[in-house]
Design a protein around this motif. Structure first.
Motif, PDB file in Angstrom:
ATOM      1  N   ASN B 239       0.800  -1.209   0.000  1.00  0.00           N
ATOM      2  CA  ASN B 239       0.000   0.000   0.000  1.00  0.00           C
ATOM      3  C   ASN B 239       0.841   1.271   0.000  1.00  0.00           C
ATOM      4  O   ASN B 239       0.331   2.358   0.145  1.00  0.00           O
ATOM      5  CB  ASN B 239      -0.901  -0.005   1.217  1.00  0.00           C
ATOM      6  N   LYS B 240       2.122   1.122  -0.150  1.00  0.00           N
ATOM      7  CA  LYS B 240       2.993   2.301  -0.105  1.00  0.00           C
ATOM      8  C   LYS B 240       2.729   3.185  -1.315  1.00  0.00           C
ATOM      9  O   LYS B 240       2.324   2.738  -2.371  1.00  0.00           O
ATOM     10  CB  LYS B 240       4.450   1.865  -0.058  1.00  0.00           C
ATOM     11  N   LYS B 241       3.029   4.431  -1.111  1.00  0.00           N
ATOM     12  CA  LYS B 241       2.762   5.429  -2.141  1.00  0.00           C
ATOM     13  C   LYS B 241       3.645   5.201  -3.358  1.00  0.00           C
ATOM     14  O   LYS B 241       4.778   4.764  -3.234  1.00  0.00           O
ATOM     15  CB  LYS B 241       3.039   6.799  -1.551  1.00  0.00           C
ATOM     16  N   ARG B 242       3.095   5.545  -4.523  1.00  0.00           N
ATOM     17  CA  ARG B 242       3.892   5.389  -5.734  1.00  0.00           C
ATOM     18  C   ARG B 242       5.068   6.334  -5.707  1.00  0.00           C
ATOM     19  O   ARG B 242       5.014   7.395  -5.101  1.00  0.00           O
ATOM     20  CB  ARG B 242       3.010   5.615  -6.956  1.00  0.00           C
TER      21      ARG B 242
END
Lengths: 654, 691
Positions: B239-242
């Protein structure tokens, strides 16, 4: 973090200007033409290929493969510019700066990856549906088919933004970090006139009001407000939630000016996202203190426009029952299968509590105090800062006069542990209450005065909060011009200039800490060391440094004098010492001192500067010069302030 | 109609009229029925059952009408044989045909013609009678029928009461239409419910029941529900940010000046506020602090919405980049140079000043023994000074601006070469003992003027003439001379004539009094030319390049690309492998000839033109003089190890000269043996800097 304001502004202007765009150019060669040419056996070089020729099978490379202009992006996504804008706002996509602007300097570039990310967004399809739906409505309207129009209006495709929020802020802390703009915007819209027929729906303004009150109630309840500042623009607040400093601005409680040079569509798109974000953030925060969200408010207080107070009561009661509930939870956890049952039980108890709340005599301060105390006892694990904030106004009762901005003070005073009431219906206690310690008034004169209380101006509260001490109220009395209001967001030492009142407050703080004023005549040893002074809390860093510098100079001169005396005694001539002189500063400390004393310091220093500058690379030299310029600017600013101060003092005395 | 006839035949006028009424009413009925149909068709959309019932009614109406017609028809024709040629077939028969029950219809007995004639003559209505062959009877036509026949004959409508131009009455009307689209009867599908619609409705019902489609009330309810969006498992890696996402920078926090009641020193005076008006609009401060004496007098901020809007625009329109904010001490940017203490000795302070010239000193030169200093000035004199005392020993009045002066590097030839506008003077300095003096006199004597003139060209480049006044040689050039340089052995020297094309660079031999032009063509306008200090090499500096020639092979070896705009002077390291070039934009380039044809190091030192760069003969020093009134002293160690780069350290900046007509230091030269530097300034002084 980003380009300077002026550069940025230019950039934006450019973007805003280039709305009407130029023709779409394709770099691929004209297929039909080449076929035609081969058919006629014409040489290929009859027409030159375009400048940036790329053979048909070859992929794009470099910047052209990484970036895309806005016009091309909208065409690629098959959306209008407005839809594209809304998508970008909701998804948090912003233009990028390619190393080489391959399509021209005046264009806006987006990352290709961002655009593919947009292309896969379900929202894109929803927007298309909405557009199609709007066309249907328009058609129905044009055909005067009222019935169909109404029916279609009711069945507008809707979308939810919660997934987007999670995408943009994978963790809760990320969301908190980005909450500044959200809060400022929501508070701004909460203060706009809720008039039907204006450009903004009344429903949304009410929603903003509700959300902002919920947020304030949480901050106040957890005592996480840290700084406040009345500026010309409004009131700034800074709170610390989960280690994140969140600053927001609320406009003054006055009629807001709606100008025509503002595109409300853009703002409303932002607001749409912010409302959803704040809703979920509030939920999470209320969840963390075991209060049900959305809160159920006392309808009587709500009608009196005292929602904030109603919320306080709700939140206080909600968290007061925490210990009991946690026990309940513990017992429940042993038998895990009955989780659902607990949920229902919880909601039922919530409802019951809300009902009980209604029955409570709201005018009775004792009950409220009880509730507040209960909530105070509830949490144990809190940091020093919170405890300090919580106890600032502890056991103090405040009363707000009619003319005082009620909402701001109703938010701040409980956040720092005080109890507050106001003039009007639904207030917890009356003006005649004997226990009131401070009455906050903002009028030229006060008619009837209670001797047992102080009558202070609102600024007093803000200054107390910022300095974390109870400032003597003498200077803030009714009808007086209060002392200057200083910004708590400025690091005076870093700026290099400390306003007079900041020093006064510092002394008060030191006094409050030690409960004694430091003696003015300390012995010499202490004065030389800035650290000592700082520890005493008497002087601030800049002053201490200045003093130490002077001291050092004196010592140097003394030493030089002694050295010269010694040399004279031993019979060394002045010229000999001159030839012995060492022109560089990298030698031993002693020699350095001697050098500094012997040669006029400034020229020597300049020379050394120039010499080093010669050998720097152009880049470093530029950087060095830029730093020097900025330092100079800072110094000039401080000098200007000092000059103004001097003049003001002179005009006052003279 | 037949029935009408039937009745009419046996009735009078009254009956006729009544029958007419009947017909009218019946036709009315017929007319009315489509109306009913229409109205019922309106109702079709509402309920199909209704439609059916009303349709039935209308149909029954129609049937009644038809029944009455058919009954009339059945009575009338008695004969049933059909359309057969009766006259032919039944001529000989007793009957004329059959009635409906199959019985033969007998032929009426024929009246004879006379009887029928009499009967006809008696009967006034005879003309109205017609014999019906088919039924074998006589029919008497009524008045009306006659009328009808008459009307038909005359080409009018059979009935007089028929209005041929009657108003059109639309028997089928759409609700909103002016006229019917088609006259076609209602199709059946309009009256029976659609099977497919029914299926779709069933499908929708199923979906609504299943909760797949939400009715509007449900939707509104769901909008308000919030839930725990961030749970503990949202922190997972997936779920980490792009990458590459830059959050928008936070808005600037307010300073003291933004308060409603700032300290006095933050409020600009009226004078300062007025001065803002003179500024450019972009530089003007956006916010002018004001002081309000109490909180209640603070007005609403009129730019609040606008600023919020601007912030919105910034957030989605401005490109974001991560910029490294450098928070460093500027001193740490300075390079670590070796300490100057270790690089001693070098010139640091002005020790002596040589005064006497009346104009800017263009050039100086130190004699190889290190005792004398020669100078050339704009005031038209060349002087020789004693270095250690600063005494002026000799003055030559040359009468023109002396551009350059140069000692012969050979110690036993104390000859000075002075460059004037077009001439080069070779003078005997007289700073030697008597033996050498006499030798020099011999050397500088031309027996035959013009004898050594090179005869090859039609117009000679140089003419060697005896100079009577100063007892020397005058070399007359065909164009202005810019510089002169001796070969290290002291016999040859070179002069540069920038505008001389193929004769731009000339090499002269003193002993033979001979001039030569070594280059047929040059790649540019030459600035200076220098001999290599030990080898047979020759350096020619054009405006942007330095060409290196091998004199023995008569061939170019190297072309050095300086990258500067205009070269002003060059100097060669005594070792011969390094070269410095000074330019008119204040840049200095160091070339390592072994390393590359590009500069090893370029130093931007001066703010104005560099007039002269020079190496020290013995010490590792070099210097540059510039029009910005400074001279820089550098240390330069050249290592014999080829892997080690030369070390260049700026040592000292020498100030002292004053600017004159925009010019500063015009020349600088090192003492041949001591680390001393001489500088000649436009302020007509020469200075000696010692260590």
């Amino acid at each position: 973090m980003r380009a300077g304001p002026r550069e940025k502004r230019k950039d934006k202007k450019k973007i805003l200007v280039c709305r009407g765009h130029t023709a779409h150019t394709e770099l691929r060669p004209d297929r039909s033409l080449s076929l035609f040419r081969s058919y006629l056996h014409l040489p290929q070089s009859a027409t030159m290929p375009p400048k940036h020729y790329r053979p048909p099978g070859k992929k794009k490379e470099g910047n052209a493969a990484k970036y895309i202009t806005r016009t091309k992006a909208t065409r690629h996504l098959q959306v209008s510019l407005n839809t594209f804008r809304n998508l970008c706002i909701l998804k948090g996509i912003y233009p990028r700066v390619p190393k080489k602007k391959f399509e021209g300097n005046h264009k806006t570039y987006y990352g290709i990856k961002d655009m593919t990310y947009l292309a896969h967004e379900p929202l894109l399809d929803t927007f298309r549906q909405i557009r199609a739906h709007e066309k249907k409505i328009k058609k129905a309207k044009a055909r005067k088919n009222k019935e169909r129009e109404e029916r279609l209006c009711n069945r507008m495709p809707t979308y939810k933004l919660d997934r987007l929020i999670l995408e943009r802020y994978p963790t809760f802390v990320d969301a908190l970090r980005d909450l500044d703009d959200c809060l400022t915007m929501v508070h701004l819209f909460a203060s706009l006139p809720a008039v039907e027929g204006e450009r903004i729906q009344v429903k949304r303004i009410h929603n903003c009001r509700r959300l902002s009150h919920e947020w304030q109630a949480y901050i106040s309840r957890t005592h996480s407000l840290r700084k406040t500042f009345i500026s010309v623009k409004g009131i700034y607040y800074q709170a610390e939630v989960q280690g994140q400093k969140i600053t927001w601005l609320t406009p003054h409680a006055l009629q807001q000016v709606l100008t025509d040079d503002v595109d409300f569509n853009i703002m409303l798109t932002f607001l749409e996202f912010y409302e959803t974000l704040l809703k979920f953030v509030n939920f999470k925060l209320y969840h963390s203190i075991n209060v049900k969200y959305p809160p159920i408010l006392d309808p009587r207080l709500e009608a009196l426009a005292a929602e904030l107070y109603a919320l306080f009561r709700y939140v206080a009661t909600g968290s007061a029952r925490r210990p009991a509930e946690s026990k309940f939870v513990a017992s429940i956890e042993e038998k895990k299968d009955s989780n659902e049952k607990m949920d229902t039980a919880e909601s039922q108890s919530d409802l019951r509590l809300a009902q009980l709340q209604h029955q409570l005599p709201s005018n009775e301060p004792g009950a409220l105090m009880q509730l507040l105390e209960d909530s105070n006892n509830a949490d144990d694990e809190v940091d020093q800062d919170t405890i300090e904030c919580k106890t600032l106004f502890k056991n103090l009762k405040f009363f707000l006069s009619r003319e005082v901005p009620r909402e701001a003070l109703l938010f701040i005073i409980p956040a720092f542990g005080g109890v507050v009431s106001w003039e009007g219906e639904g207030a917890p206690f009356e003006e005649t209450d004997e226990d009131i310690a401070y009455q906050i008034v903002d009028r030229p004169t006060q008619g009837h005065k209670f001797l047992s209380r102080h009558y202070v101006q609102p600024q007093w509260v803000f200054d107390c909060v910022n300095s974390r001490i109870i400032i003597p109220a003498d200077e803030y009395m009714v009808g007086m011009v209060p002392p200057p209001h200083l910004s708590p967001f400025v690091d005076n030492e870093a700026e290099g200039y400390v306003p007079e009142y900041a020093e006064a407050i510092k002394q008060l703080q030191a006094a409050a800490k030690k409960n004694v004023m430091p003696l003015p005549d300390l012995d010499d040893q202490d004065l030389t060391d800035p650290q000592n002074l700082l520890a005493e809390g008497v002087m601030d860093r800049t002053h201490a440094n200045e003093a130490a510098e002077e001291r050092r100079k004196l010592q140097l001169l003394e030493k030089q004098y002694h050295d010269e005396l010694k040399m004279e005694m031993s019979g060394i001539t002045y010229s000999a010492t001159l030839s012995n002189k060492k022109p560089d500063n990298t030698g031993s400390d002693e020699m350095q001192h001697k050098d500094e004393v012997m040669v006029p310091v400034s020229t020597e220093k300049d020379d050394e500067d120039d010499r080093a500058k010669l050998y720097m690379s152009r880049k470093k030299r530029g950087l060095y010069e830029a730093i020097e310029i900025s330092n100079q600017r800072k110094k000039d600013k401080v000098a200007l302030l000092k000059e103004r101060k001097r003049k003001a003092a002179a005009s006052k005395s003279g | 109609m037949a029935k009408e006839k039937y009745e009419e035949s046996s009735s009078d006028e009254e009956v006729d009229s009544s029958s007419d009424e009947e017909v009218d009413s019946s036709s009315d009925e017929v007319e009315a029925s489509p109306d009913e149909v229409e109205s019922s068709s309106d109702e079709v959309e509402a309920s199909s059952d209704d439609v059916e019932s009303s349709e039935d009614e209308s149909l029954s109406d129609n049937e009644k009408v038809e029944e009455s017609d058919s009954s009339e028809d059945e009575v009338a024709p008695r004969n049933t044989v059909g359309d057969i040629p009766l006259v032919e077939w039944h001529k000989d028969e007793e009957h004329i045909g059959y009635d409906i029950k199959g019985r033969k219809i007998k032929k009426q007995p024929r009246k004879d013609k006379l009887a029928s004639f009499i009967e006809g003559a008696d009967d006034p209505k005879n003309w109205r009678k017609i014999y019906d062959e088919y039924n074998d009877e006589e029919i008497e036509l009524t008045k009306d029928e006659i009328k009808i026949i008459q009307r038909v004959i005359s080409g009018r409508t059979p009935h007089a009461e028929v209005n041929p131009y009657e108003d059109y009455v639309d028997w089928f009307e759409y609700e909103d239409k002016g006229h019917p689209l088609s006259n076609a009867p209602e199709p059946k599908r309009r009256f029976i419910p659609s099977k497919w619609e029914q299926k779709r409705v069933a499908n929708l019902v199923r979906k609504i029941r299943a909760g797949l489609i939400k009715v509007s009330d449900q939707q509104k309810e769901e909008e308000h529900t919030a839930y725990l969006l961030w749970t503990d498992d949202t922190d997972s890696v997936e779920n980490k940010k792009r990458g590459g996402y830059v959050p928008a920078p936070k808005p600037k926090l307010p300073g003291h000046e933004e308060g409603y009641n700032p300290p006095v020193e933050y409020i600009p005076t009226a004078q300062e506020i007025n001065s803002y008006e003179l500024m450019f609009e972009e530089d003007r401060p956006k916010f002018i602090p004001r002081r309000y004496l109490n909180y209640r007098s603070v007005p609403a901020y009129d730019k609040g919405v606008k600023e919020s809007f601007d912030r919105c625009l910034d957030q989605y329109l401005c490109p974001r980049t991560r910029k490294k904010r450098i928070n460093i001490d500027p001193e740490s940017l300075k390079p670590k140079l070796p300490s100057r203490k270790d690089l001693r000795p070098y010139p640091t302070t002005c020790y002596l000043e040589y005064r006497g010239h009346m104009g800017p000193v263009n050039c100086i030169s130190v004699d190889p023994s290190g005792q004398w200093l020669a100078s050339a000035s704009t005031d038209g004199t060349a002087r020789v000074w004693e270095i250690e005392t600063g005494r002026c020993l000799k003055i030559w009045e040359v009468g023109e601006v002396a551009r350059q002066i140069c000692w012969n590097p050979s110690p036993d030839r104390p000859i000075l070469a002075v460059v004037l506008e077009y001439d080069v003077l070779l003078l005997n300095s007289g700073m030697a003992d008597i033996d050498i003096q006499t030798k020099m006199k011999e050397l500088l004597h031309i027996s035959e003027p013009g004898a050594t003139e090179d005869a090859g060209d039609s117009k000679s480049a140089v003419t060697w003439i005896q100079h009577e006044k100063h007892d020397g040689i005058r070399m007359k050039h065909f164009k202005a001379v810019s510089s002169i340089e001796w070969h290290f052995k002291g016999d040859y020297f070179t002069t540069v004539v920038p505008s001389g094309d193929s004769k731009a660079i000339l090499v002269h031999q003193l002993s033979k009094k001979h001039s030569d032009k070594p280059f047929r063509k040059l790649p540019g306008i030459p600035v200076t030319a220098v001999f290599h200090p030990s080898k047979k090499k020759f350096f020619v500096a054009t405006k942007k390049f330095v060409q290196v020639y091998d004199l023995s092979k008569a061939k170019r070896i190297q072309k050095l690309e300086t990258g500067v705009r205009e070269i002003s002077s060059i100097s060669i390291h005594p070792g011969g492998e390094n070269l410095i070039v000074g330019s008119k934009e204040g840049k200095m380039c160091w070339f390592d000839l072994e390393l590359s044809t590009r500069p090893y190091k370029t130093l931007k030192t001066h703010s104005k033109d560099i007039t002269r760069v020079t190496f020290h003969r013995t010490y590792p020093l070099f210097a540059s003089a510039s029009d910005d009134c400074t001279a820089y002293v550098f240390h330069s160690t050249v290592y014999s190890d080829l892997n080690q780069n030369p070390l260049i350290v700026p040592l000292e900046i020498l100030h002292g000269h004053k600017p004159e007509h925009g010019r500063g230091v015009l020349d600088c030269k090192y003492h041949p043996r001591q680390p001393w530097l001489f500088t000649a300034g436009a302020d007509s002084t020469i200075k000696l800097y010692c260590h």
